[in-house]
Scaffold this motif. Structure first.
Motif, mmCIF file in Angstrom:
data_model
loop_
_atom_site.group_PDB
_atom_site.id
_atom_site.type_symbol
_atom_site.label_atom_id
_atom_site.label_comp_id
_atom_site.label_asym_id
_atom_site.label_seq_id
_atom_site.Cartn_x
_atom_site.Cartn_y
_atom_site.Cartn_z
ATOM 1 N N HIS A 96 8.956 8.793 -1.615
ATOM 2 C CA HIS A 96 8.123 10.009 -1.753
ATOM 3 C C HIS A 96 9.004 10.933 -2.349
ATOM 4 C CE1 HIS A 96 5.162 7.975 -0.150
ATOM 5 N NE2 HIS A 96 5.245 7.825 0.855
ATOM 6 N N LEU A 97 10.100 10.943 -3.299
ATOM 7 C CA LEU A 97 10.762 11.592 -4.006
ATOM 8 C C LEU A 97 10.276 12.550 -5.137
ATOM 9 C CD1 LEU A 97 14.099 9.695 -3.440
ATOM 10 C CD2 LEU A 97 13.242 11.277 -1.844
ATOM 11 N N HIS A 98 9.703 13.543 -4.950
ATOM 12 C CA HIS A 98 9.043 14.240 -6.276
ATOM 13 C C HIS A 98 9.402 15.850 -6.317
ATOM 14 C CE1 HIS A 98 5.632 11.636 -4.866
ATOM 15 N NE2 HIS A 98 6.335 11.065 -5.873
ATOM 16 N N GLN B 218 29.978 10.100 -10.596
ATOM 17 C CA GLN B 218 30.805 10.828 -9.650
ATOM 18 C C GLN B 218 29.791 11.317 -8.360
ATOM 19 O OE1 GLN B 218 31.680 14.770 -11.111
ATOM 20 N NE2 GLN B 218 33.891 14.696 -10.060
ATOM 21 N N LEU B 219 28.506 11.942 -8.550
ATOM 22 C CA LEU B 219 27.792 12.565 -7.772
ATOM 23 C C LEU B 219 27.404 11.322 -6.713
ATOM 24 C CD1 LEU B 219 25.616 15.030 -9.587
ATOM 25 C CD2 LEU B 219 27.530 15.441 -8.199
ATOM 26 N N LYS B 220 27.135 10.096 -7.244
ATOM 27 C CA LYS B 220 26.706 9.002 -6.460
ATOM 28 C C LYS B 220 27.626 8.576 -5.584
ATOM 29 C CE LYS B 220 22.787 7.089 -9.264
ATOM 30 N NZ LYS B 220 22.329 5.764 -9.961
ATOM 31 N N GLY B 221 28.883 8.867 -5.932
ATOM 32 C CA GLY B 221 29.905 8.656 -4.860
ATOM 33 C C GLY B 221 30.339 9.611 -3.790
ATOM 34 N N LYS C 160 26.723 16.431 -1.252
ATOM 35 C CA LYS C 160 25.472 16.378 -2.288
ATOM 36 C C LYS C 160 24.713 17.535 -1.829
ATOM 37 C CE LYS C 160 25.644 11.481 -3.045
ATOM 38 N NZ LYS C 160 24.671 10.362 -2.704
ATOM 39 N N MET C 161 24.634 17.868 -0.399
ATOM 40 C CA MET C 161 23.921 19.025 0.115
ATOM 41 C C MET C 161 24.603 20.503 -0.230
ATOM 42 S SD MET C 161 22.410 17.654 3.570
ATOM 43 C CE MET C 161 21.271 18.809 3.958
ATOM 44 N N ARG D 248 9.886 15.955 0.661
ATOM 45 C CA ARG D 248 9.337 17.174 1.278
ATOM 46 C C ARG D 248 10.244 17.888 2.354
ATOM 47 N NH1 ARG D 248 4.145 17.246 3.604
ATOM 48 N NH2 ARG D 248 4.696 15.022 4.278
ATOM 49 N N THR D 249 11.162 16.867 3.091
ATOM 50 C CA THR D 249 11.916 17.304 4.248
ATOM 51 C C THR D 249 13.293 17.242 3.809
ATOM 52 O OG1 THR D 249 11.609 15.041 5.070
ATOM 53 C CG2 THR D 249 10.269 16.591 5.785
ATOM 54 N N ASN D 250 13.756 17.041 2.467
ATOM 55 C CA ASN D 250 14.911 17.043 1.890
ATOM 56 C C ASN D 250 15.920 16.235 2.837
ATOM 57 O OD1 ASN D 250 14.223 19.139 0.512
ATOM 58 N ND2 ASN D 250 14.495 20.831 2.204
ATOM 59 N N THR D 251 15.394 15.082 3.085
ATOM 60 C CA THR D 251 16.164 14.009 4.006
ATOM 61 C C THR D 251 16.792 12.843 3.224
ATOM 62 O OG1 THR D 251 14.079 12.831 4.741
ATOM 63 C CG2 THR D 251 15.115 14.741 6.082
ATOM 64 N N VAL D 252 16.089 12.553 1.932
ATOM 65 C CA VAL D 252 16.747 11.456 1.124
ATOM 66 C C VAL D 252 16.914 11.947 -0.256
ATOM 67 C CG1 VAL D 252 15.962 9.173 0.292
ATOM 68 C CG2 VAL D 252 15.130 9.847 2.325
ATOM 69 N N PHE D 253 17.727 11.561 -1.083
ATOM 70 C CA PHE D 253 18.138 12.067 -2.338
ATOM 71 C C PHE D 253 18.029 10.684 -3.371
ATOM 72 C CE2 PHE D 253 20.591 15.062 0.601
ATOM 73 C CZ PHE D 253 19.657 16.046 0.072
ATOM 74 N N TYR D 254 17.910 11.308 -4.580
ATOM 75 C CA TYR D 254 17.781 10.422 -5.699
ATOM 76 C C TYR D 254 18.602 11.068 -6.762
ATOM 77 C CZ TYR D 254 16.583 7.461 -9.749
ATOM 78 O OH TYR D 254 16.808 6.837 -10.962
#
Length: 98
Positions: A46-48, A68-71, A77-78, A13-19
Motif C-alpha cells: 500500500h505504497l501511495h 545509488q539510492l536503492k543501495g 534513505k530516511m 501511511r506509517t512510513n515503514t516501507v519504501f519504494y
C-alpha cells in the motif's frame, strides 16, 4: 533536448516501507501506483504516499541516482527524505495533471 526524468520515493501511511522508482512521466506513474495492480510491490505494501522527488534532465542520470539510492541503508534513505520533507508529507498534488 531530453525531457525531465524523476527519481521518487513512495511509502505507506506509517512510513515503514519504501519504494524507489524512476520515470519520465511522474503524473502517469503515480496514477499507475494508485491502481494497486495485483502482484506489484507497491500494491502489496500500500505504497501511495510520495515523500521524495528529484528531477533530472537526463534519464541516464536519473537511473544512476535510483541505483545509488536503492543501495543505501534504510537509515540513510530516511535521512534523505527528512532533509527535504521532515514531516513525511504527501507531495503528490503538484505532480498530477489538471
Amino acid at each position: 533536448m531530453e525531457k525531465s526524468s524523476y527519481v521518487y520515493i513512495l511509502t505507506n501511511r506509517t512510513n515503514t516501507v519504501f519504494y524507489i522508482g524512476v520515470t519520465n512521466n511522474i503524473s502517469r506513474r503515480l496514477t499507475e501506483h494508485k491502481e494497486d495492480r495485483p502482484g506489484t510491490f507497491t500494491a502489496k505494501y500500500h505504497l501511495h504516499k510520495l515523500v521524495y522527488v528529484e528531477v533530472f534532465s537526463s534519464i541516464m542520470n536519473a537511473i544512476d541516482r535510483e541505483t545509488q539510492l536503492k543501495g543505501w541503508s534504510r537509515q540513510k534513505k530516511m535521512d534523505l527524505i527528512r532533509s527535504a520533507n521532515p514531516d513525511f508529507n504527501d507531495l503528490q498534488e503538484p505532480y498530477y495533471d489538471t
